[in-house]
Write a protein that holds these residues in place. Sequence first.
Motif, PDB file in Angstrom:
ATOM      1  N   GLY A 158     -29.097  21.091  51.607  1.00  0.00           N
ATOM      2  CA  GLY A 158     -30.530  20.946  51.827  1.00  0.00           C
ATOM      3  C   GLY A 158     -31.560  21.660  50.718  1.00  0.00           C
ATOM      4  O   GLY A 158     -32.644  21.466  50.552  1.00  0.00           O
ATOM      5  N   MET A 159     -30.460  22.529  49.647  1.00  0.00           N
ATOM      6  CA  MET A 159     -31.879  23.030  48.121  1.00  0.00           C
ATOM      7  C   MET A 159     -31.872  22.163  47.497  1.00  0.00           C
ATOM      8  O   MET A 159     -32.674  22.543  46.948  1.00  0.00           O
ATOM      9  N   ARG A 160     -30.709  21.038  47.323  1.00  0.00           N
ATOM     10  CA  ARG A 160     -31.473  19.705  46.962  1.00  0.00           C
ATOM     11  C   ARG A 160     -32.651  18.933  46.846  1.00  0.00           C
ATOM     12  O   ARG A 160     -33.356  18.625  46.514  1.00  0.00           O
ATOM     13  N   GLU A 161     -33.143  18.902  48.757  1.00  0.00           N
ATOM     14  CA  GLU A 161     -34.131  18.158  49.033  1.00  0.00           C
ATOM     15  C   GLU A 161     -35.410  19.757  48.273  1.00  0.00           C
ATOM     16  O   GLU A 161     -36.518  18.426  48.481  1.00  0.00           O
ATOM     17  N   LEU A 162     -34.751  20.756  49.004  1.00  0.00           N
ATOM     18  CA  LEU A 162     -36.259  21.636  48.562  1.00  0.00           C
ATOM     19  C   LEU A 162     -36.459  22.157  47.026  1.00  0.00           C
ATOM     20  O   LEU A 162     -37.788  21.511  46.881  1.00  0.00           O
ATOM     21  N   TYR A 163     -35.545  22.017  46.287  1.00  0.00           N
ATOM     22  CA  TYR A 163     -35.896  22.601  44.696  1.00  0.00           C
ATOM     23  C   TYR A 163     -35.886  20.905  44.050  1.00  0.00           C
ATOM     24  O   TYR A 163     -35.047  20.096  43.789  1.00  0.00           O
ATOM     25  N   LEU A 164     -37.277  20.853  43.642  1.00  0.00           N
ATOM     26  CA  LEU A 164     -37.363  19.343  42.793  1.00  0.00           C
ATOM     27  C   LEU A 164     -36.923  18.940  41.737  1.00  0.00           C
ATOM     28  O   LEU A 164     -36.526  18.709  41.162  1.00  0.00           O
ATOM     29  N   ASP A 165     -36.780  20.917  41.262  1.00  0.00           N
ATOM     30  CA  ASP A 165     -35.781  20.987  39.614  1.00  0.00           C
ATOM     31  C   ASP A 165     -34.927  21.508  39.887  1.00  0.00           C
ATOM     32  O   ASP A 165     -34.126  22.321  39.087  1.00  0.00           O
ATOM     33  N   TRP A 166     -34.008  21.199  41.497  1.00  0.00           N
ATOM     34  CA  TRP A 166     -32.295  21.937  41.890  1.00  0.00           C
ATOM     35  C   TRP A 166     -31.466  21.256  40.257  1.00  0.00           C
ATOM     36  O   TRP A 166     -30.613  22.359  39.555  1.00  0.00           O
ATOM     37  N   GLU A 167     -30.914  20.301  39.501  1.00  0.00           N
ATOM     38  CA  GLU A 167     -30.710  20.421  38.346  1.00  0.00           C
ATOM     39  C   GLU A 167     -30.497  21.632  37.360  1.00  0.00           C
ATOM     40  O   GLU A 167     -30.112  22.196  36.720  1.00  0.00           O
ATOM     41  N   GLY A 168     -31.600  21.085  37.191  1.00  0.00           N
ATOM     42  CA  GLY A 168     -31.831  22.554  35.663  1.00  0.00           C
ATOM     43  C   GLY A 168     -31.646  23.730  36.438  1.00  0.00           C
ATOM     44  O   GLY A 168     -31.769  25.025  35.744  1.00  0.00           O
TER      45      GLY A 168
END
Length: 270
Positions: A158-168
Amino acid sequence: MPAPRPLGDYLRARRELLHPADVGLQPGVGLRRVPGLRRSEVAALAAISTEYYVKLEQGQETRPTDQVLDALSRALKLDATASSYLRSLARLVGRPADAGTPPAVERTRWLIDSWPMTAAMILTRHSDIVAVNPLMGTLIDGYRVGRNALVVLLLDGGMRELYLDWEGLSMRSIALFRSRTGLDLDDPRVQELVEEMTQGSARFRELWHRHDIGGMTAGTHPMRHPAAGHLSLQYAHLPLVGTDDYSLFLYYAEPGTATESALADLASGR
């Protein structure tokens, strides 16, 4: 896992991330058998012998002089934060035994619980969560007392969906974890977390061996919240005064913005 050689492992990781052109060298002819720079190239750039540099990487030499460390920092293009970390690796001393939770942590817990419009949590140097105020719990359900914030970030889908800049964000967070725990790789809690994230997170496996270092920062996290919609939250990650190992992480909104209104709705339960 092989026994860690903190100084040597760091030197090798940074060497492998550089290309000859980065340091003004010609790539030469034929295929290079190693990623990044050769040991001999780093040694030449630092004006030390290849034999001595090899001993540093292999852990046979662990106490280089300040002059050698400065030369290696220049050769490997390390910034001020990375250079300071390199020097710390060469001057490792044992960490004092845990004396228990400092009183400042409990006082800060009372403080953050009184903040209606600032989401906050208290973290150990391992990123273990020891306190979460009501708004943080409402904003991000995964951040709960007893969990590890980095583990949640990397393993909770769910954190990948929440944070738009999850990669960074994941890259910066792993670098911060390394900067706060990389001098204590024999710490059982560090070993436990590294093993858990190595097994469960491809992102961690990709980045951990880069030995990137990051500091505590402030900035903006864009989010797509399931209830509040698009948010642009300011964040700050601050050392907790009165402690050596704890920090305070905050989310807050710029006044007069749509994010402030959405955060107020979340805080009120609307």
